[in-house]
Every structure is written in C-alpha cells, then in structure tokens.
Design a protein around this motif. Structure first.
Motif, PDB file in Angstrom:
ATOM      1  N   SER A 212       0.774  -1.041  -0.173  1.00 22.11           N
ATOM      2  CA  SER A 212       0.095   0.045   0.138  1.00 22.11           C
ATOM      3  C   SER A 212       0.909   1.482  -0.003  1.00 22.11           C
ATOM      4  CB  SER A 212      -0.921  -0.009   1.266  1.00 22.11           C
ATOM      5  OG  SER A 212       0.053   0.134   2.402  1.00 22.11           O
ATOM      6  N   GLU A 213       0.270   2.486  -0.286  1.00 21.34           N
ATOM      7  CA  GLU A 213       0.936   3.475   0.028  1.00 21.34           C
ATOM      8  C   GLU A 213       1.830   3.747   1.288  1.00 21.34           C
ATOM      9  OE1 GLU A 213       0.460   8.517  -0.827  1.00 21.34           O
ATOM     10  OE2 GLU A 213      -1.358   6.983  -1.157  1.00 21.34           O
ATOM     11  N   ARG A 214       0.973   3.421   2.378  1.00 17.31           N
ATOM     12  CA  ARG A 214       1.670   3.537   3.513  1.00 17.31           C
ATOM     13  C   ARG A 214       2.915   2.346   3.813  1.00 17.31           C
ATOM     14  NH1 ARG A 214       0.453   5.494   8.934  1.00 17.31           N
ATOM     15  NH2 ARG A 214       2.276   5.064  10.032  1.00 17.31           N
ATOM     16  N   GLU A 215       2.518   1.556   3.324  1.00 21.70           N
ATOM     17  CA  GLU A 215       3.717   0.521   3.308  1.00 21.70           C
ATOM     18  C   GLU A 215       4.917   1.200   2.534  1.00 21.70           C
ATOM     19  OE1 GLU A 215       1.236  -3.532   3.975  1.00 21.70           O
ATOM     20  OE2 GLU A 215       1.406  -2.810   2.022  1.00 21.70           O
TER      21      GLU A 215
ATOM     22  N   GLU B 136       6.141   4.014   1.984  1.00 23.53           N
ATOM     23  CA  GLU B 136       6.386   5.312   2.733  1.00 23.53           C
ATOM     24  C   GLU B 136       7.118   4.521   3.920  1.00 23.53           C
ATOM     25  OE1 GLU B 136       3.487   7.755   3.608  1.00 23.53           O
ATOM     26  OE2 GLU B 136       3.080   8.581   1.720  1.00 23.53           O
ATOM     27  N   ASP B 137       6.681   3.798   4.660  1.00 31.51           N
ATOM     28  CA  ASP B 137       7.187   3.002   5.968  1.00 31.51           C
ATOM     29  C   ASP B 137       8.530   2.458   5.348  1.00 31.51           C
ATOM     30  OD1 ASP B 137       5.062   4.169   7.316  1.00 31.51           O
ATOM     31  OD2 ASP B 137       4.166   2.150   7.600  1.00 31.51           O
TER      32      ASP B 137
ATOM     33  N   ASP C  25      11.157   4.732   4.955  1.00 31.73           N
ATOM     34  CA  ASP C  25      11.820   5.079   6.506  1.00 31.73           C
ATOM     35  C   ASP C  25      12.930   4.249   6.824  1.00 31.73           C
ATOM     36  OD1 ASP C  25      10.220   7.513   6.089  1.00 31.73           O
ATOM     37  OD2 ASP C  25       8.447   6.895   7.421  1.00 31.73           O
TER      38      ASP C  25
ATOM     39  N   LYS D 235      13.308   8.065  -3.962  1.00 30.15           N
ATOM     40  CA  LYS D 235      12.027   7.762  -3.251  1.00 30.15           C
ATOM     41  C   LYS D 235      10.843   8.182  -4.112  1.00 30.15           C
ATOM     42  CE  LYS D 235      10.116   8.806   1.236  1.00 30.15           C
ATOM     43  NZ  LYS D 235      10.134   9.461   2.420  1.00 30.15           N
TER      44      LYS D 235
ATOM     45  N   HIS E 115       3.344   4.847  -5.603  1.00 25.75           N
ATOM     46  CA  HIS E 115       2.693   4.795  -4.410  1.00 25.75           C
ATOM     47  C   HIS E 115       2.127   3.587  -3.853  1.00 25.75           C
ATOM     48  CE1 HIS E 115       3.551   9.148  -4.152  1.00 25.75           C
ATOM     49  NE2 HIS E 115       2.705   9.394  -5.394  1.00 25.75           N
ATOM     50  N   THR E 116       1.658   2.633  -4.588  1.00 28.55           N
ATOM     51  CA  THR E 116       1.218   1.210  -4.423  1.00 28.55           C
ATOM     52  C   THR E 116       1.905   0.282  -5.453  1.00 28.55           C
ATOM     53  OG1 THR E 116      -0.659   1.507  -5.865  1.00 28.55           O
ATOM     54  CG2 THR E 116      -0.696   2.055  -3.408  1.00 28.55           C
TER      55      THR E 116
END
Length: 215
Positions: free
Chosen positions: A80-83, A85-86, A89, A208, A213-214
């Motif tokens: 996912s987009e959040r994954e 990004e994480d 990081d 990055k 994003h996904t």
C-alpha cells in the motif's frame, strides 16, 4: 517463461532454493499481485514433496513477498502507499548505517567485488538483459550489507530485503541507477564514513519519489 528451479548448491536446504526461485518469479513479473501459489501444484512442478514448498512459502510470507489469506492460502502480496512510505523510512535508517560501516570496513577485495557486480549490471544492460541488470543492482546492496559486517544490522535487513528488491525493480532508468551505484561505490572506497553515509542518503532520496505509491 518462469524461471526453473536451479541446480541445488551443496549443503543448501532445498526450501531456500525453492524460495529464491519463487521470489525471482515474483520480482520479474511471472506472478502478478494476487496470484495464488498452491503447494500441491508447486510440488508437482518442482518434483518435490510439499514440505519444502510449505517452508519456502512461509519464508516468503515472513519477507512480505507473499500474504496468507484465510480462503485462498498464499498469494502474492502488494504494498500500500503507507507501506511503501514506511519501507523507505526503514530503508533510509538501515542502509545509511550499512554504507557508513561498509566505508569503514571495506577491504580492497570488497571494493573489487562491488566493482565487478556493477560491471555485470552494465554488461547486462548493454545486452538488453533487463532482469539480469536488476538482479546485479540488488546484489550490490546486499554486498554492501555483507561488507558492513554487523550481525544485528543484517538480521534487521533480512526480513525487508525481498520487499526492497521488489521496489528496486520499479526503477526505469537503469543506466542512471548504475551510475548512482558507482558514485556510492566511490564514496565507500574513499574510506570516509561521513561521505559514505551522505551519498547513501542522496541515493535513497533521489529515487524515493520515482517509485509507485502502491505496488
């Protein structure tokens, strides 16, 4: 055409050979996101019992390459987009440390090995072998981690490597990526850990925004 199971390496567990083959198939697009991997079918394909297949699938689940679905079994996982990004990081923290330590600890033989990997990437790209070039670029990062020679760092990176390698394969300009890796190699070869860390930050930040994003 899917990659066949390689000839077993002496002393290497069969489950690891199968895991590597299945992982490569995912990375190279032979299995799309959501594809179900069935133990019975894979056992028949590889002409092995279901036990090493089950173990290989479990290892890929731990890496995040596969996901366990209650009604479907093991399926190729997406991010996912959040994954994404994480993952960046975590990658930024761990890979910068790996480059810093590799810069401190690299021997002339280590530098020669990194140069050889990038030469293989360039040669593969010149021949139009995109998958081979991607594999060499991923191997470059793995070799930097080995050179860093930090057991805790290696243990922290191992569960993430599958997903990070998958992200690497979404870079479209491989010529530019290889050049970026050569600049990172020059920083590592300098023996200046601050330069190695700074070049690693630059390398990660540059790419990055180029990833989807996904996935």
């Amino acid at each position: 055409m899917a990659q066949p199971l390689p000839e077993p390496q002496r002393g290497r567990p069969l489950r690891e050979e199968i895991r590597d083959t299945l992982r490569t198939r995912v990375f190279e697009g032979h299995y799309a996101v959501g594809t179900r991997l069935v133990e019975r079918d894979l056992a028949a394909e590889f002409n092995v019992s279901r036990l090493p297949i089950r173990e290989a699938l479990r290892m890929l689940q731990q890496e995040g390459v596969l996901a366990e679905r209650a009604t479907r079994g093991s399926v190729v996982a997406g991010l996912s987009e959040r994954e994404v990004e994480d993952l960046f990081d975590v990658r930024a923290s761990l890979e910068v440390l790996a480059c810093r330590r590799a810069t401190e600890r690299a021997t002339p033989e280590d530098i020669a090995t990194l140069e050889s990997i990038l030469d293989r990437a360039s040669d593969a790209l010149a021949r139009g072998s995109i998958n081979e070039a991607h594999r060499a670029n991923s191997e470059f990062h793995d070799e930097v981690t080995r050179i860093a020679d930090n057991g805790f760092l290696k243990a922290a990176l191992e569960p993430l490597q599958g997903r990070m390698h998958w992200l690497f394969r979404h870079v479209t300009d491989l010529s530019e990526l290889i050049q970026e890796h050569r600049e990172l190699l020059a920083a590592i070869a300098s023996g200046d850990p601050e330069r190695g860390a700074e070049q690693s930050v630059h390398h990660i930040d540059k790419y990055k925004d180029q990833y989807p994003h996904t996935i």
